[in-house]
Design an enzyme around this catalytic site. Structure first.
Site, PDB file in Angstrom:
ATOM      1  N   ASP A  39       0.801  -1.232   0.000  1.00  0.00           N
ATOM      2  CA  ASP A  39       0.000   0.000   0.000  1.00  0.00           C
ATOM      3  C   ASP A  39       0.833   1.282   0.000  1.00  0.00           C
ATOM      4  O   ASP A  39       0.635   2.177   0.837  1.00  0.00           O
ATOM      5  CB  ASP A  39      -0.960   0.002   1.186  1.00  0.00           C
ATOM      6  N   ASP A  72      -4.872  -0.595  -1.941  1.00  0.00           N
ATOM      7  CA  ASP A  72      -6.289  -0.458  -1.618  1.00  0.00           C
ATOM      8  C   ASP A  72      -6.946   0.178  -2.835  1.00  0.00           C
ATOM      9  O   ASP A  72      -6.427   1.164  -3.386  1.00  0.00           O
ATOM     10  CB  ASP A  72      -6.477   0.455  -0.396  1.00  0.00           C
ATOM     11  N   HIS A 103     -10.668   1.104  -3.364  1.00  0.00           N
ATOM     12  CA  HIS A 103     -12.019   1.090  -2.809  1.00  0.00           C
ATOM     13  C   HIS A 103     -13.043   1.826  -3.677  1.00  0.00           C
ATOM     14  O   HIS A 103     -12.713   2.864  -4.282  1.00  0.00           O
ATOM     15  CB  HIS A 103     -12.034   1.760  -1.431  1.00  0.00           C
ATOM     16  N   HIS A 158     -10.637   6.915   1.906  1.00  0.00           N
ATOM     17  CA  HIS A 158      -9.254   6.818   1.452  1.00  0.00           C
ATOM     18  C   HIS A 158      -9.134   5.869   0.269  1.00  0.00           C
ATOM     19  O   HIS A 158      -9.931   4.953   0.106  1.00  0.00           O
ATOM     20  CB  HIS A 158      -8.330   6.338   2.585  1.00  0.00           C
ATOM     21  N   LYS A 210      -6.929  -4.768  -3.593  1.00  0.00           N
ATOM     22  CA  LYS A 210      -7.751  -5.313  -2.517  1.00  0.00           C
ATOM     23  C   LYS A 210      -8.775  -4.267  -2.082  1.00  0.00           C
ATOM     24  O   LYS A 210      -8.608  -3.075  -2.340  1.00  0.00           O
ATOM     25  CB  LYS A 210      -6.898  -5.758  -1.332  1.00  0.00           C
ATOM     26  N   CYS A 220      -2.597  -3.663   7.416  1.00  0.00           N
ATOM     27  CA  CYS A 220      -2.388  -4.428   6.188  1.00  0.00           C
ATOM     28  C   CYS A 220      -1.090  -5.226   6.191  1.00  0.00           C
ATOM     29  O   CYS A 220      -1.038  -6.334   5.647  1.00  0.00           O
ATOM     30  CB  CYS A 220      -2.463  -3.512   4.984  1.00  0.00           C
TER      31      CYS A 220
END
Length: 240
Positions: free
Chosen positions: A19, A60, A62, A101, A127, A172
């Protein structure tokens, strides 16, 4: 200093970058001391090409209404927790709520690496794409319902040792390293030796990062240093 002791056999190492995204370094969910990890991360990433069998980055990614965002819950604030239940098996887990985020396509989701360094990463694993599932681990979500393909990627490349850097130690990094250490082969033996490079990780909180370290060590994850023997094995490949 590179340790002169030879590496184990077999030794096919992977570098796993967790990340390295704008929001975690200078954005809405900036991790304290995250920027201090970059010299170590870049030193490892920029080793000669033959040093690593595989370099993988996770992100990430999202949707704007992800379950982990406080804004997705009426009357809730950042730092609150909620109980989340999945229909499959009736499992209930606690969900910590965060600021918005790493929304896919946003500045915050972009890599902090420049174009040259991004080009050294062979594969990217996303992810947290499902709005209803938290996915701290690069291997899959917290309920075990979905997989990212990380395990298959390591297996395809014959990886034996995984070196982890990135953020955050207590979330994470913890879940990814722990999941990696729990992967076993057909004989029930641990498939990977997992190393977290101390100078290359940073946590959200001091106490939670220390607790995360203990959790990782309990399942066999080892914390190593940039000038230690284990990293020296990788550097030795680059010098051969």
């Amino acid at each position: 200093m590179t340790n002169p002791n030879p590496p184990p056999t077999p030794f096919t190492p992977a570098l796993l970058l967790i990340d390295l995204q704008n929001d975690f370094f200078s954005g809405s969910l900036a991790v304290p001391s995250a920027l201090s990890t970059l010299p170590t991360t870049l030193a490892l990433l920029r080793l000669p090409a033959q040093s690593w069998t595989l370099i993988v980055g996770t992100v990430d990614w999202h949707p704007s209404s992800h379950i982990s965002f406080a804004d997705s819950w009426e009357g809730k604030s950042v730092g609150d927790t909620v109980r989340v239940e999945r229909a499959r098996g009736g499992v209930k887990l606690e969900q910590k709520l965060w600021p918005v985020h790493c929304v896919r396509g946003s500045w915050g989701a972009e890599s902090i690496l420049d174009e040259r360094d991004r080009g050294l990463v062979r594969a990217w694993v996303r992810k947290g794409e499902d709005e209803g599932l938290e996915s701290y681990s690069a291997f899959g979500d917290i309920f075990g319902e979905t997989k990212t393909g990380m395990e298959e990627l390591f297996e395809k490349n014959g990886i034996t040792h995984i070196y982890v850097v990135g953020v955050a130690t207590d979330f994470c990094v913890l879940h990814t390293a722990r999941d990696a250490a729990r992967v076993v082969n057909a004989e029930g033996e641990r498939r990977y030796e997992v190393f977290v490079v101390e100078e290359g990780v940073a946590g959200v909180g001091r106490d939670t990062a220390e607790a995360a370290r203990r959790d990782m060590e309990e399942v066999g994850v080892r914390f190593v240093r940039l000038d230690g023997e284990e990293v020296g094995w990788v550097k030795g490949r680059g010098e051969s």
